[in-house]
Design an enzyme around this catalytic site. Structure first.
Site, PDB file in Angstrom:
ATOM      1  N   HIS A  69       0.980  -1.260  -0.414  1.00  0.00           N
ATOM      2  CA  HIS A  69      -0.345  -0.105  -0.129  1.00  0.00           C
ATOM      3  C   HIS A  69       1.259   1.268  -0.259  1.00  0.00           C
ATOM      4  O   HIS A  69       2.422   1.195   0.377  1.00  0.00           O
ATOM      5  CB  HIS A  69      -0.875   0.134   0.768  1.00  0.00           C
ATOM      6  CG  HIS A  69       0.207   0.201   2.477  1.00  0.00           C
ATOM      7  ND1 HIS A  69       0.275  -0.775   3.465  1.00  0.00           N
ATOM      8  CD2 HIS A  69       0.758   1.381   2.363  1.00  0.00           C
ATOM      9  CE1 HIS A  69       1.246  -0.063   3.900  1.00  0.00           C
ATOM     10  NE2 HIS A  69       1.417   1.152   4.562  1.00  0.00           N
ATOM     11  N   THR A  71       0.250   4.733   2.134  1.00  0.00           N
ATOM     12  CA  THR A  71      -0.241   5.695   2.813  1.00  0.00           C
ATOM     13  C   THR A  71      -0.423   6.870   3.042  1.00  0.00           C
ATOM     14  O   THR A  71       0.545   7.325   1.844  1.00  0.00           O
ATOM     15  CB  THR A  71       0.830   5.093   4.443  1.00  0.00           C
ATOM     16  OG1 THR A  71       1.119   4.020   4.278  1.00  0.00           O
ATOM     17  CG2 THR A  71       0.298   6.295   5.573  1.00  0.00           C
ATOM     18  N   HIS A 155       5.204   6.605  -1.373  1.00  0.00           N
ATOM     19  CA  HIS A 155       6.235   5.250  -1.258  1.00  0.00           C
ATOM     20  C   HIS A 155       5.138   4.015  -0.933  1.00  0.00           C
ATOM     21  O   HIS A 155       3.773   3.948  -0.104  1.00  0.00           O
ATOM     22  CB  HIS A 155       7.111   4.983  -0.050  1.00  0.00           C
ATOM     23  CG  HIS A 155       6.524   5.190   0.963  1.00  0.00           C
ATOM     24  ND1 HIS A 155       6.013   6.333   1.848  1.00  0.00           N
ATOM     25  CD2 HIS A 155       6.518   4.086   1.674  1.00  0.00           C
ATOM     26  CE1 HIS A 155       6.164   5.750   3.279  1.00  0.00           C
ATOM     27  NE2 HIS A 155       6.428   4.529   3.640  1.00  0.00           N
ATOM     28  N   THR A 157       6.115   1.059   0.726  1.00  0.00           N
ATOM     29  CA  THR A 157       7.345  -0.310   1.809  1.00  0.00           C
ATOM     30  C   THR A 157       7.119  -1.767   0.882  1.00  0.00           C
ATOM     31  O   THR A 157       5.814  -2.569   0.830  1.00  0.00           O
ATOM     32  CB  THR A 157       6.787  -0.400   2.572  1.00  0.00           C
ATOM     33  OG1 THR A 157       7.141   0.523   3.635  1.00  0.00           O
ATOM     34  CG2 THR A 157       8.264  -1.291   3.284  1.00  0.00           C
TER      35      THR A 157
END
Ligand code: ACK
Length: 223
Positions: A69, A71, A155, A157
């Site tokens: 995902h 965020t 971003h 992760t």
């Protein structure tokens, strides 16, 4: 009895669709496999292992997060500043469960994290909370972060090394972008996917020749 407040999630973000998750994991794993065989990477291996001679298998080194995902707002079930205000924004409520396409323009590898840089569109930027780029940034790094375009922290992760919290991906990304802006680039290596740059202390940045896009759904997440 007191009326219970509606509960706030752990965070909001764009979640990759399951089939997209697989595609992105495969493509990025292939990059990791190549990276740890490069001479340029081996030269700096001690920054990962703490020893000069040891080899590192990056695929084992990074642990996969549960759901890929990007965020937008970390709410911490309401404990984070501005969580309630964010959840109540019209644009947030209107975007929930809606599909959206994310564009990944770079990959980063550091001794702590493996991540993908996301280039937000103007529309996506409306879901990016004010001040999100700066949250939890070390005071020494703040001036350089403030000089970066808004949304620079966005971003996905892709993995964390043992004991590292995923919040680190955004912080390492900001640090890399700040170093680039100061012209602190070291060794560069041309790879199939793009140009790989070394940025001191075990930090690597792969600027993708072609962005990788991924279909997502905007939603909230609670453990
Ligand atoms: O990889 P991420 O963006 O980094 O996804 C996870 C997600 O929220 C659930 O933990 C991110 N996260 C954790 N703490 C924070 C924080 N203080 N500020 C911004 N993002 C955070 C983490």
């Amino acid at each position: 009895t007191k009326q219970k407040e509606p509960e706030l999630p752990l965070f909001f973000g764009w979640f990759l669709l399951p089939e997209e998750e697989e595609r992105i994991k495969c493509a990025t794993m292939d990059f990791l496999k190549t990276l740890d065989t490069l001479e340029a990477f081996k030269e700096h291996i001690s920054e990962f292992t703490g020893e000069t001679e040891k080899e590192v298998d990056l695929e084992q080194y990074f642990q996969n997060p549960l759901r890929l995902h990007c965020t937008t707002k970390f709410c911490d079930y309401g404990k984070a500043e501005g969580a309630k205000e964010y959840a109540e924004l019209e644009v947030v409520k209107d975007s929930l469960t809606k599909s959206d396409e994310l564009s990944v323009t770079a990959l980063i590898v550091t001794p702590r994290v493996f991540g993908a840089r996301v280039a937000l569109t103007e529309t996506q930027m409306k879901l990016w909370p004010e001040g999100a780029d700066k949250e939890g940034v070390a005071p020494a790094l703040l001036p350089s972060v403030e000089a970066l375009p808004v949304g620079s922290r966005a971003h996905v992760t892709l993995g964390c090394s043992a004991g590292v919290d995923p919040v680190q991906t955004g912080l390492d990304l900001l640090e890399i972008l700040a170093l680039q802006k100061e012209g602190k680039e070291g060794t560069q290596v041309e790879m199939d996917l793009g140009t790989l740059t070394y940025l001191t202390e075990g930090r690597w940045f792969l600027a993708l020749r072609e962005p990788i896009t991924a279909d997502t759904t905007f939603s909230s997440f609670s453990d």
